[in-house]
Motif scaffolding. Structure first.
Motif, PDB file in Angstrom:
ATOM      1  N   PRO A 107      16.810  -2.878  33.004  1.00  0.00           N
ATOM      2  CA  PRO A 107      17.231  -1.629  32.368  1.00  0.00           C
ATOM      3  C   PRO A 107      18.588  -1.803  31.672  1.00  0.00           C
ATOM      4  O   PRO A 107      19.515  -2.402  32.225  1.00  0.00           O
ATOM      5  CB  PRO A 107      17.329  -0.645  33.537  1.00  0.00           C
ATOM      6  N   LEU A 108      18.694  -1.276  30.460  1.00  0.00           N
ATOM      7  CA  LEU A 108      19.899  -1.435  29.648  1.00  0.00           C
ATOM      8  C   LEU A 108      20.394  -0.079  29.184  1.00  0.00           C
ATOM      9  O   LEU A 108      19.613   0.752  28.719  1.00  0.00           O
ATOM     10  CB  LEU A 108      19.609  -2.294  28.414  1.00  0.00           C
ATOM     11  N   ILE A 109      21.705   0.146  29.291  1.00  0.00           N
ATOM     12  CA  ILE A 109      22.284   1.312  28.653  1.00  0.00           C
ATOM     13  C   ILE A 109      22.572   0.958  27.193  1.00  0.00           C
ATOM     14  O   ILE A 109      22.489  -0.211  26.796  1.00  0.00           O
ATOM     15  CB  ILE A 109      23.571   1.779  29.367  1.00  0.00           C
ATOM     16  N   TYR A 110      22.913   1.946  26.414  1.00  0.00           N
ATOM     17  CA  TYR A 110      23.052   1.755  24.962  1.00  0.00           C
ATOM     18  C   TYR A 110      24.007   0.619  24.609  1.00  0.00           C
ATOM     19  O   TYR A 110      23.706  -0.217  23.758  1.00  0.00           O
ATOM     20  CB  TYR A 110      23.530   3.064  24.326  1.00  0.00           C
ATOM     21  N   SER A 111      25.173   0.579  25.263  1.00  0.00           N
ATOM     22  CA  SER A 111      26.191  -0.419  24.912  1.00  0.00           C
ATOM     23  C   SER A 111      25.793  -1.840  25.312  1.00  0.00           C
ATOM     24  O   SER A 111      26.403  -2.801  24.842  1.00  0.00           O
ATOM     25  CB  SER A 111      27.524  -0.058  25.565  1.00  0.00           C
ATOM     26  N   GLU A 112      24.799  -1.974  26.171  1.00  0.00           N
ATOM     27  CA  GLU A 112      24.356  -3.295  26.627  1.00  0.00           C
ATOM     28  C   GLU A 112      23.200  -3.846  25.783  1.00  0.00           C
ATOM     29  O   GLU A 112      22.776  -4.979  25.988  1.00  0.00           O
ATOM     30  CB  GLU A 112      23.883  -3.228  28.077  1.00  0.00           C
TER      31      GLU A 112
END
Length: 246
Positions: free
Chosen positions: A152-157
């Motif tokens: 799972p990735l947040i936007y900045s990642e």
């Protein structure tokens, strides 16, 4: 044998990598819009600009009429921001410069400039597409799974990445479709100028033609900006969902 990097102020590094690391750490020491107020840092940057001007002979010299000071600022391009050094001259004019290009001592080729122009032509659309996909498909915590690892990735990642064909292949094919695979005519790409962050196409019609060409071929995926070498193995599937450019 590695060639040492020598500047006119007497600074010397045994390798190009060591010189790049020196200026990378220097840039990291300053905040955005902050003056480079250390005397040694200022002297190193003056000497680096002298080196830059001997390399980039196709544009106006960065030194200009004389340098008053340096600042760290955010470079804003088509769909990206990145920190960099900026020059403030004694006549009030300003410009950016690439410490990486200055250290390496090799100007970009026309093919590399053409690649940059293609990237700039689609940059805003890639950014808007990434924003739209996170808004539409992310979970309650604002995360999307990486298309290569399921992490799972947040936007900045996360970033939008080209699968097959690669972006470089699309650029090469577009160049060939225009009859420019042997050489790029004058008047197609912008010339070096003060405060010009990156090369673009002069004619908006060429930018539009590349966007159309790119839309018909690009297969995009959400991937991690930085991959953990100790993380899960890569999958063989290209994408989890179709990513449509609009």
């Amino acid at each position: 044998m590695a060639k040492p990097i020598r500047l006119s102020n007497g600074k010397c590094w045994k390798t190009q990598g060591a010189a790049l690391e020196h200026f990378r750490k220097m840039l990291a020491r300053y905040g955005d819009n902050c003056l480079v107020d250390d005397h040694d840092d200022h002297a190193d940057l003056i000497a680096l600009i002298e080196r830059y001007d001997t390399v980039e002979s196709d544009g106006p010299p960065k030194m200009g009429v004389g340098i008053s000071r340096f600042e760290r600022r955010l470079n804003r391009g088509a769909g990206f921001t990145s920190p960099g050094f900026w020059i403030l001259r004694t006549d009030g004019s300003i410009t950016d410069f690439s410490y990486v290009s200055a250290v390496r001592g090799v100007p970009k080729t026309l093919s590399e400039e053409f690649y940059d122009a293609c990237r700039n032509a689609i940059g805003p659309e890639l950014l808007a597409t990434k924003q739209r996909y996170f808004k539409e498909f992310s979970d309650v915590e604002g995360r999307l799974p990486c298309d290569l690892t399921d992490m799972p990735l947040i936007y900045s990642e996360a970033e939008l990445s080209h699968a097959v064909p690669s972006f470089g292949k699309i650029v090469a094919d577009f160049k060939a479709s225009q009859g420019w695979d042997a050489s790029i005519p004058l008047g197609v790409l912008t010339q070096s100028a003060d405060a010009q962050i990156s090369t673009s196409f002069i004619d908006p019609a060429i930018s539009a033609a590349f966007r159309t060409f790119h839309h018909a071929r690009a297969v995009l995926r959400i991937v991690a900006t930085k991959r953990d070498p100790n993380g899960p193995p890569l999958k063989t599937t290209l994408v989890r969902r179709p990513i449509i450019l609009q």
